[in-house]
Design a protein around this motif. Structure first.
Motif: not given
Length: 324
Positions: A79-86, A98-103, A107-112, A120-123
């Motif tokens: 939850l902490a990592l997903m919130s940080m990325l959003l 840089l803008a926040g990531l999409s939901v 979620f994918n990145t935090a779970v991973s 990684q699904a991002y650069s």
């Protein structure tokens, strides 16, 4: 194969196998709370961590208590990592705005990263701020392998303590794994990578003009510290999108050798940690021998494939004698 290929393999084997027995014993002593050469420096920090977290280091848990603590910790990290990325766009250390990531991507990145999968699904240099890289992904790169190490230690204790239902304390185990194990090793590797030219700064990206006259943006940031734990924690998920194929993440032949060896250093050492727990290092040597057989088979197949000439270039006046 050339002579230097054999030298590379010898150097790699030496860097991985030579310290493994000593590092394995060190991890055993650390996880069992025994005194090590870092204890005078780190024990006050360890006690402070327990005091702040309200943890009694003498209170051991059953397997149910240990498992519940692990799951609760994982959920909080997720939850902490997903919130940080959003919320990345509103957080500091974001010189490129840089803008926040999409939901879904957050979620994918935090779970991973929380599960040590690190897919990684991002650069990284194009989508993540320094804050997200360092305090988000970087922290998970430490705690997720620490959780894996704690689970291994619980398994070892379960095999060794046949007449007890107490398996240790999850909070103590991950604290010791990070504080005594991962942090010192990463500090050494990060310094070596900075020496080899890997960036470690908070500067804005640098604009440069190429030889063709076009403009190029060169990414900066605290890369060396994250690459060190990425390799030593067997995490994956590098600072840059292409990971260690990026010249800023892996600039020299020596940095490449260090990164190759570091990703197998702790796994090789933990084989000996298991041997210390079960009081039988012969089992460690047998497991390591089996691992080496599988590794050599895979290496031989890869080396053969790498050294084959490209049939698409067969008609061209190009030398195709390669090396590893």
């Amino acid at each position: 194969m050339h002579d230097y290929d054999w030298l590379l393999l010898a150097a790699f084997s030496l860097l991985v196998l030579a310290p493994a027995p000593f590092l394995g014993r060190y991890f055993y002593r650390v996880m069992e709370g025994q005194r090590t050469w870092l204890s005078p420096l780190l024990q006050p920090v360890e006690r402070l961590c327990y005091r702040v977290a309200g943890v009694d280091p003498q209170q051991e848990q059953s397997w149910r208590g240990y498992a519940l603590a692990l799951l609760a910790f994982t959920l909080v990290c997720l939850l902490a990592l997903m919130s940080m990325l959003l919320l990345q766009g509103a957080l500091p250390l974001n010189p490129q705005q840089l803008a926040g990531l999409s939901v879904p991507l957050a979620f994918n990145t935090a779970v991973s990263f929380v599960t040590n999968t690190n897919w990684q699904a991002y650069s990284g240099e194009a989508q993540l701020s320094y804050f997200s890289q360092m305090l988000g992904l970087g922290v998970q790169n430490f705690v997720s392998p620490a959780v894996g190490l704690a689970v291994l230690v619980v398994l070892c204790r379960g095999l060794a303590r046949q007449s007890s239902d107490r398996l240790g304390n999850f909070w103590v185990d991950i604290t010791r794994a990070v504080l005594y194990g991962l942090l010192p090793l990463c500090l050494v590797l990060a310094v070596l990578l900075v020496w080899q030219g890997v960036p470690q700064n908070f500067s804005d990206y640098v604009s440069a003009t190429t030889l063709q006259g076009s403009e190029q943006s060169l990414p900066m940031g605290p890369a060396a510290s994250q690459i060190a734990i990425k390799q030593l924690g067997t995490n994956g998920g590098g600072f840059f999108g292409v990971n260690s194929a990026h010249p800023f993440e892996n600039p020299t032949a020596l940095s490449n050798l260090l990164e190759l060896a570091s990703i197998l250093l702790i796994p090789a050492a933990l084989v000996f940690t298991f041997g210390h727990y079960v009081r039988d290092l012969r089992q460690s040597r047998a497991i390591l021998a089996s691992m080496l057989v599988l590794f050599v088979i895979g290496l031989a197949v890869c080396a053969w494939a790498e050294l084959q000439p490209n049939p698409a270039l067969a008609g061209l006046p190009i030398e195709q004698v390669g090396s590893l």
